[in-house]
Motif scaffolding. Structure first.
Motif, short mmCIF file in Angstrom:
data_model
loop_
_atom_site.label_atom_id
_atom_site.label_comp_id
_atom_site.label_asym_id
_atom_site.label_seq_id
_atom_site.Cartn_x
_atom_site.Cartn_y
_atom_site.Cartn_z
N HIS A 77 0.83 -1.21 0.00
CA HIS A 77 0.00 0.00 0.00
C HIS A 77 0.87 1.26 0.00
N HIS A 78 0.18 2.39 -0.20
CA HIS A 78 0.87 3.67 -0.39
C HIS A 78 1.76 4.09 0.79
N ALA A 79 1.33 3.81 2.02
CA ALA A 79 2.15 4.23 3.16
C ALA A 79 3.45 3.42 3.22
N ASP A 80 3.37 2.13 2.89
CA ASP A 80 4.59 1.31 2.82
C ASP A 80 5.47 1.77 1.66
N SER A 81 4.83 2.13 0.55
CA SER A 81 5.59 2.57 -0.63
C SER A 81 6.42 3.81 -0.30
N PHE A 82 5.79 4.74 0.43
CA PHE A 82 6.52 5.96 0.78
C PHE A 82 7.42 5.77 1.99
N ILE A 117 -4.91 1.80 3.99
CA ILE A 117 -4.77 2.85 5.01
C ILE A 117 -6.04 3.69 5.13
N MET A 118 -6.78 3.82 4.03
CA MET A 118 -8.06 4.55 4.12
C MET A 118 -9.08 3.75 4.93
N ALA A 119 -9.01 2.43 4.84
CA ALA A 119 -9.89 1.60 5.67
C ALA A 119 -9.57 1.84 7.15
#
Lengths: 218, 236
Positions: free
Chosen positions: A91-96, B180-182
């Motif tokens: 997911h995006h948070a892991d990517s960043f 993360i939105m979940a």
């Protein structure tokens, strides 16, 4: 590509090929949208690089050639891509976290301006009516270990892009390591712009005339 | 019995109230919960603050929600998108507010919002115009800016499959902001192409544990934004 860009120095493809020479075997690499994407085509034989794209993929392969690809397998430029063996999704948070946490080795980006201290401006020209849009550029320059810039030496209007200090809004402060242009390869050092090599058929004076900051000879 | 599966998209978004902060998953064509967003347009909630990486494409999904005048404010990293002038026109006319956030900061603010972390520090944007108004601190000789966690009322996301507990698996790069939105939402509403029996997803393969999901809607054959845009569909 305009004729003026091909008469002297390297073409876009040759610039990308030159950048590819400098990316070490085994690197995790993020390529910006546009000219930087060309770099992947020129990785020297025998080198294994793993490409990261901000929207959640390590092990990105080239654009699909045998079919139209899949709408949910895309890169940060929103174009369809393929998977290399050993790829992973996240997911995006892991990517960043990969970016901000210093896990990505090299990032190649385009530029509006690069200053002699390594400041980069590549997200906004500060025009009044422009819609501001930044994407992941500020995160990449803040977190990736080595930032390479690939760009034409001058704008379409002939204005130098390598400058004493950026007039456009900054993406990051003192972040650029090396600049690859159609005319030369130039390092950013504590003493300023240091010429590494000239493109074939280009003189030092020719590059200095088109650089709005002092250039130290190789 | 725990059963988070709702009968329809319309039922699942029925109680979204005016003024809500709504996160919408998806990055370009990947992971865009078109059917849920269209249900929200039909439902009529307005004065929304919407969080997405972009501002939609064409006149479907998020772009249609914006065009319908339901969005008071966008929080995003890149409001310029191909095939869409909807946001641009409203922004120039002063009819929609924009909070521009670097993409990684946006992702971490959402994650923090879901993880109970009110604020954090990042080196992203230090020395740039996007640092303005933010607290700066030095740690280990390097400067960082403070950013706030970003929780929300409702998230609309898309996944490949769910069980009735809300455990989710995704499809390739459609995962992007969805997990993360979940986490960040009081009510996370997920559309899935497949509802599978509890126990059929290997616990090692669950990407979003069901605790982060409140409502599941079965949308068997979800539409793709790019196809709708190509067909010239307008959902306004």
């Amino acid at each position: 590509m305009s004729a003026s860009q091909t008469t002297v120095g390297r073409t876009r493809e040759q610039m990308a090929e030159r950048v590819a020479q400098d990316i070490p075997d085994g690197s995790y690499v993020n390529l910006g949208i546009g000219i930087p994407e060309l770099v992947a085509k020129f990785v020297p034989e025998g080198r294994e690089l793993i490409y990261h794209t901000e929207n959640g993929l390590l092990g990105m392969g080239p654009a699909p050639t045998e079919d139209d690809g899949e709408p949910e397998l895309i890169n940060a430029g929103k174009r369809r891509v393929t998977l290399n063996p050993g790829a992973s999704f996240f997911h995006h948070a892991d990517s960043f976290a990969m970016i901000r946490g210093g896990h990505i080795d090299v990032c190649v980006l385009g530029a509006f301006q690069v200053a002699q201290n390594g400041d980069l401006a590549n997200w906004s020209t500060g025009e009044e009516d422009a819609i501001p849009a930044v994407g992941g550029a500020m995160d990449l320059v803040a977190g990736v270990k080595t930032i390479y810039v690939i760009t034409q030496h001058c704008t379409k209007h002939g204005e130098p892009k390598l400058v004493e200090s950026c007039s456009y809004p900054l993406t990051g402060v003192g972040v650029v390591s090396r600049v690859y242009t159609d005319l030369a390869v130039i390092d950013v050092t504590p003493k300023g712009f240091q010429l590494v090599e000239l493109s074939p058929g280009v003189s030092f004076e020719y590059v200095q005339e088109r650089t709005a900051a002092p250039l130290l000879p190789a | 019995m725990m059963n988070k599966v709702w009968s329809s998209a319309a039922e699942a978004v029925k109680d979204v109230s005016d003024g809500s902060t709504v996160m919408i998953g998806g990055f370009g064509d990947a992971g865009s919960p078109i059917e849920l967003v269209h249900a929200l347009i039909d439902q009529g909630a307005k004065d929304l603050t919407v969080v997405n990486n972009n501002t939609g494409s064409g006149e479907v999904g998020l772009a249609a929600l914006i065009k319908a005048g339901r969005v008071a404010k966008m929080i995003c990293s890149f409001p310029r998108t191909a095939h869409s002038e909807v946001f641009t026109e409203l922004y120039r006319a002063g009819q929609i507010e924009l909070e521009l956030v670097p993409q990684g900061t946006l992702a971490e603010r959402i994650r923090a919002g879901g993880a109970g972390i009110p604020a954090f520090y990042t080196a992203t944007s230090v020395g740039t115009p996007l640092e303005e108004g933010k607290e700066r601190r030095t740690f280990g000789g390097r400067d960082y800016v403070m950013e706030y966690g970003l929780p929300c009322d409702v998230s609309l996301i898309k996944a490949k499959a769910a069980d009735r507990y809300g455990n989710l698996i995704y499809n390739k790069t459609a995962r992007n902001f969805a997990p993360i939105m979940a986490m960040a939402a009081k009510t996370a509403i997920v559309q899935v192409a497949e509802v599978v029996p509890v126990g059929s997803i290997d616990p090692e393969h669950v990407v979003t544990p069901g605790i982060f999901v409140q409502r599941v809607v079965h949308i068997k054959a979800p539409q793709h934004e790019s196809e709708l845009v190509k067909q010239g569909v307008s959902y306004v």
